[in-house]
Write an enzyme that holds these catalytic residues in place. Structure first.
Site, PDB file in Angstrom:
ATOM      1  N   GLU A  98       1.207  -8.902  -3.491  1.00 34.99           N
ATOM      2  CA  GLU A  98       0.542  -7.665  -3.916  1.00 34.99           C
ATOM      3  C   GLU A  98       0.992  -7.275  -5.322  1.00 34.99           C
ATOM      4  O   GLU A  98       0.191  -6.881  -6.159  1.00 34.99           O
ATOM      5  CB  GLU A  98       0.897  -6.571  -2.902  1.00 34.99           C
ATOM      6  CG  GLU A  98       0.187  -5.258  -3.117  1.00 34.99           C
ATOM      7  CD  GLU A  98       0.546  -4.228  -2.051  1.00 34.99           C
ATOM      8  OE1 GLU A  98       1.397  -4.534  -1.176  1.00 34.99           O
ATOM      9  OE2 GLU A  98      -0.019  -3.128  -2.098  1.00 34.99           O
TER      10      GLU A  98
ATOM     11  N   ASP B 231      -0.421   4.478  -7.244  1.00 30.78           N
ATOM     12  CA  ASP B 231       0.021   5.556  -6.374  1.00 30.78           C
ATOM     13  C   ASP B 231       1.294   6.305  -6.770  1.00 30.78           C
ATOM     14  O   ASP B 231       1.301   7.519  -6.843  1.00 30.78           O
ATOM     15  CB  ASP B 231       0.223   5.010  -4.956  1.00 30.78           C
ATOM     16  CG  ASP B 231      -1.039   4.361  -4.395  1.00 30.78           C
ATOM     17  OD1 ASP B 231      -1.963   4.073  -5.171  1.00 30.78           O
ATOM     18  OD2 ASP B 231      -1.092   4.145  -3.174  1.00 30.78           O
TER      19      ASP B 231
HETATM   20  C1  GLC Z   1      -2.192   0.692  -2.737  1.00 30.25           C
HETATM   21  C2  GLC Z   1      -2.452   0.566  -4.238  1.00 30.25           C
HETATM   22  C3  GLC Z   1      -3.925   0.778  -4.513  1.00 30.25           C
HETATM   23  C4  GLC Z   1      -4.741  -0.209  -3.681  1.00 30.25           C
HETATM   24  C5  GLC Z   1      -4.369  -0.140  -2.206  1.00 30.25           C
HETATM   25  C6  GLC Z   1      -4.988  -1.261  -1.397  1.00 30.25           C
HETATM   26  O1  GLC Z   1      -2.472   1.960  -2.283  1.00 30.25           O
HETATM   27  O2  GLC Z   1      -1.672   1.450  -4.966  1.00 30.25           O
HETATM   28  O3  GLC Z   1      -4.207   0.620  -5.870  1.00 30.25           O
HETATM   29  O4  GLC Z   1      -6.093   0.033  -3.845  1.00 30.25           O
HETATM   30  O5  GLC Z   1      -2.979  -0.240  -2.037  1.00 30.25           O
HETATM   31  O6  GLC Z   1      -4.657  -2.506  -1.934  1.00 30.25           O
END
Ligand code: GLC
Length: 427
Positions: free
Chosen positions: A392, A161
């Site tokens: 994460e 992102d």
């Molecule tokens: C964030 C990450 C993305 C992922 C999402 C859910 O937006 O950047 O890659 O899919 O979280 O985990």
């Protein structure tokens, strides 16, 4: 694998199971995400093949009529998440976002078939047309001029992102005066120093607004939208998945699709060269409107091995960059080059390590004979989760874990790293 860790990983995945689909983690991400689910299926494949297929099948319930598989499927409205279905307004059932994410699904399906039996083949057969339509969407709608490069139209589509890869493209995004006021929910769950900034968020929402205002017409979004960038991550994951889908087409005797996939793959391999940044010595994100290059090696640059794209001279430079970067960190592979001044070891995709990227990079490196670097990345990934938890993302310098602490894909990758998928069989 230490059975305690294995049991813990399985527990994380089961706790995030909402019956047919998993959420990435409770609270922070309460819906079904596209590439998260694909990795979840990979993880399930190590202990429950039926559940692995189910994850993919349920994911494809969110597929659009034009083939696109959206980044998020909103199965219920959860006020704890922003931006939810009322912001996207796609008018689809189930409600979804209006754009996609890295297409990992076909690679998972192929692995299940490759290591499985008749039952897996039957499930793959039912899923095949959905997978194929998804790939066709990427190759046609995201590359309407046939350049061989599939564009992304929002940083969120990359799955990385807030990576500095998008800083250039985002600078060109004008925030309209009538952008609705909004309240972020992510900052109620995670410290702001680990999340994207407000200036970035305004621009993310301005791009969403453009899509919504044109009724999610992807032709308009491609030609006139505020953001159009070539991303080595999506490009290489798409190429790899297209190769895996071609193998599946071959196994299923779908000659027409197999030939079409071969043509796409050939074009995409050539088109990838547009992302080669000679001064950096790596494949980098590139703005497709201005030609402006991002200027650092990222974890996505390292996916060239996974896609098997690049000349041997390019591979040599990437390997050299990979070694230099790994010498700088305790845990690889950082999402942004630590020698670059935009490196931030705790901020999301501007430095931290993500297990899913490590997994794909290591697969590619091992396939190309770079076994030492592959082993380093696999062991770093295991150490991170075993010593810190199923976070994460992680600080590459200290190993500190951030964001959600019981993350589905982190648990899935931990399982995959030490369990041979072929040992589980479909019911
Ligand atoms: C964030 C990450 C993305 C992922 C999402 C859910 O937006 O950047 O890659 O899919 O979280 O985990």
């Amino acid at each position: 694998m230490d059975s305690t860790i294995r049991n813990k990983a399985i527990r994380v995945m089961k706790a995030n199971d909402r019956g047919g689909f998993t959420v990435p983690t409770a609270n922070l991400y309460p819906y079904q995400w596209n590439w998260d689910s694909a990795f979840a299926a990979f993880g399930f494949a190590t202990f429950d093949r039926d559940r692995a297929w189910r994850e993919l099948e349920v994911l494809f319930e969110g597929q659009w009529a034009n083939g696109m598989l959206p980044s998020i499927i909103f199965r219920q409205n959860d006020p704890d998440y922003f931006p939810g279905p009322t912001v996207w307004q796609t008018g689809t059932e189930p409600p979804t976002t209006g754009h996609s994410q890295p297409p990992v699904a076909a690679s998972v399906a192929w692995r299940l078939v490759e290591t499985g039996g008749e039952a897996d083949l039957a499930r793959a057969q039912s899923l095949f047309s959905g997978l194929y339509a998804y790939h066709r969407w990427f190759h046609d709608v995201r590359d309407p001029d046939g350049t061989g490069l599939a564009a992304i139209t929002h940083p969120w589509e990359s799955g990385r992102d807030n990576c500095p890869d998008w800083d250039g493209g985002l600078n060109g995004v004008r925030v309209p005066d009538d952008l609705e006021p909004y309240e972020r929910r992510d900052l109620t769950h995670v410290d702001s120093s680990q999340r994207p900034t407000k200036a970035q968020y305004d621009r993310y929402l301005s791009i969403v607004k453009f899509g919504r205002d044109c009724g999610w017409n992807h032709e308009v979004i491609y030609h006139d939208g505020p953001f159009l960038v070539g991303d080595p991550g999506v490009q290489f994951i798409l190429i790899r998945a297209s190769k895996d889908l071609r193998a599946l087409a071959n196994r299923l005797g779908r000659a027409t699709e197999e030939n079409a996939l071969s043509a796409w793959i050939e074009r995409a391999e050539d088109g990838s060269q547009y992302l080669w940044n000679e001064s950096v010595g790596g494949f980098c994100a590139r703005d497709l409107r201005t030609g402006h290059f991002s200027d650092a090696v990222t974890s996505a640059s390292m996916l060239a091995f996974y896609a098997d794209v690049g000349t041997s001279a390019q591979f040599d430079r990437l390997v050299a960059n990979g070694k230099r970067i790994l010498d700088r960190v305790e845990f690889g592979f950082p999402s942004w080059d630590p020698d670059h001044d935009r490196f931030e070891p705790q901020r999301y995709w501007r430095g931290p390590v993500w297990s899913v990227m490590n997994y794909m990079i290591a697969e590619g490196l091992a396939e190309q004979g770079e076994t030492e670097m592959a082993a380093r990345l696999r062991s770093d990934t295991q150490r991170l989760t075993d010593e810190t938890g199923f976070f994460e993302y992680f600080n590459p310098l200290t190993g500190e874990g951030y964001g959600g602490g019981t993350f589905t894909w982190t648990a899935a990758i931990r399982l995959l790293l030490s369990t041979d998928v072929s040992t589980s069989r479909a019911a």
